[in-house]
Scaffold this active site. Sequence first.
Site, PDB file in Angstrom:
ATOM      1  N   GLY A  14     -15.575 -49.337  15.228  1.00 64.50           N
ATOM      2  CA  GLY A  14     -14.180 -49.433  15.645  1.00 64.50           C
ATOM      3  C   GLY A  14     -13.566 -48.118  16.069  1.00 64.50           C
ATOM      4  N   LYS A  15     -14.412 -47.172  16.446  1.00 72.01           N
ATOM      5  CA  LYS A  15     -13.927 -45.824  16.786  1.00 72.01           C
ATOM      6  C   LYS A  15     -13.017 -45.833  18.012  1.00 72.01           C
ATOM      7  CE  LYS A  15     -17.100 -42.841  18.086  1.00 72.01           C
ATOM      8  NZ  LYS A  15     -18.080 -43.878  17.742  1.00 72.01           N
ATOM      9  N   THR A  16     -13.412 -46.530  19.059  1.00 72.89           N
ATOM     10  CA  THR A  16     -12.615 -46.527  20.290  1.00 72.89           C
ATOM     11  C   THR A  16     -11.281 -47.238  20.095  1.00 72.89           C
ATOM     12  OG1 THR A  16     -14.589 -46.402  21.683  1.00 72.89           O
ATOM     13  CG2 THR A  16     -12.588 -47.241  22.715  1.00 72.89           C
ATOM     14  N   VAL A  17     -11.287 -48.356  19.383  1.00 76.05           N
ATOM     15  CA  VAL A  17     -10.039 -49.077  19.139  1.00 76.05           C
ATOM     16  C   VAL A  17      -9.123 -48.251  18.238  1.00 76.05           C
ATOM     17  CG1 VAL A  17      -9.022 -51.189  18.188  1.00 76.05           C
ATOM     18  CG2 VAL A  17     -11.108 -51.318  19.522  1.00 76.05           C
ATOM     19  N   LYS A  37     -13.522 -38.219  26.165  1.00 85.74           N
ATOM     20  CA  LYS A  37     -14.791 -38.803  25.724  1.00 85.74           C
ATOM     21  C   LYS A  37     -15.867 -37.779  26.045  1.00 85.74           C
ATOM     22  CE  LYS A  37     -17.597 -42.007  24.196  1.00 85.74           C
ATOM     23  NZ  LYS A  37     -17.571 -42.492  22.808  1.00 85.74           N
ATOM     24  N   THR A  41     -22.334 -43.093  26.966  1.00 81.68           N
ATOM     25  CA  THR A  41     -23.681 -43.609  27.200  1.00 81.68           C
ATOM     26  C   THR A  41     -23.654 -45.125  27.322  1.00 81.68           C
ATOM     27  OG1 THR A  41     -24.217 -43.854  24.847  1.00 81.68           O
ATOM     28  CG2 THR A  41     -24.662 -41.709  25.847  1.00 81.68           C
ATOM     29  N   ASP A  50     -15.297 -45.823  27.377  1.00 79.47           N
ATOM     30  CA  ASP A  50     -14.418 -45.830  26.211  1.00 79.47           C
ATOM     31  C   ASP A  50     -13.041 -45.233  26.526  1.00 79.47           C
ATOM     32  OD1 ASP A  50     -16.429 -46.994  24.744  1.00 79.47           O
ATOM     33  OD2 ASP A  50     -17.064 -45.131  23.774  1.00 79.47           O
ATOM     34  N   SER A 171     -12.075 -51.868  11.346  1.00 74.95           N
ATOM     35  CA  SER A 171     -11.989 -53.305  11.599  1.00 74.95           C
ATOM     36  C   SER A 171     -11.801 -54.023  10.263  1.00 74.95           C
ATOM     37  CB  SER A 171     -13.265 -53.796  12.310  1.00 74.95           C
ATOM     38  OG  SER A 171     -13.185 -55.185  12.593  1.00 74.95           O
TER      39      SER A 171
END
Length: 238
Positions: A14-17, A37, A41, A50, A171
């Site tokens: 859940g890093k991007t969210v 970013k 990848t 992202d 999350s």
Amino acid sequence: MPVLVITGTGTEVGKTVTTAAVAATALAAGRTVAVLKAAQTGVGPDEAGDADEVARLAGAVTKAELARYPEPLAPATAARRAAREPVRPREIAKAAAELAAGHDLVLVEGAGGLLVRFDDEGGTLADAAELLRAPVLVVAPAGLGTLNTTELTARELCRRGLDFAGVVIGSWPDSPDLASRCNLADLPEVSGAPLLGAVPAGAGGLPPADFRAGAPGWLAPELGGTWDAAAFGVREAP
């Protein structure tokens, strides 16, 4: 806090969210935000990465991406297999510092966990955080197994003398199991850092307007939000 480095205890946590939630909360407070970013990848040249997802959810952020590699691998491996130049910690730090000159907040999102390698010399996101002297926010999963990976990450941050801002659960499930509910008390204990939020599961699928409205309520005041760790812990206690 002009630069905040955001890492995870691993991939798909859940890093991007979470990055988007921090960005949305800062934007709602009237701050200017850039999202860097370091290395993307597993995404083709014309696909959204992202940083694009953060902008979609959070709103008017400045997006920056230092490199993009087609295969979904650790950045050093992906760069080598694509016969492309890797991204090195000093380049990450330089780009973040340049963005910080024109923004109130720069969010540097890593790839996977803290010690994932960006180059064949062993450069990591932790090295970039050291160069920046920036605090590090750790995104962790809610359930069984998270205590070990979170404590390992915390120990490395401590060993390097880095500023460990805290932990956000990336999350939080609608129906948390016993392990998830117990981890609300155990995560701060094993990490030695505060719990700074819990992003609801599926938040990334919300319409952007709903995401932006909800984001401050998922994050603690240290991240500009209104989330109360003690009240949340009482509500979700086993």
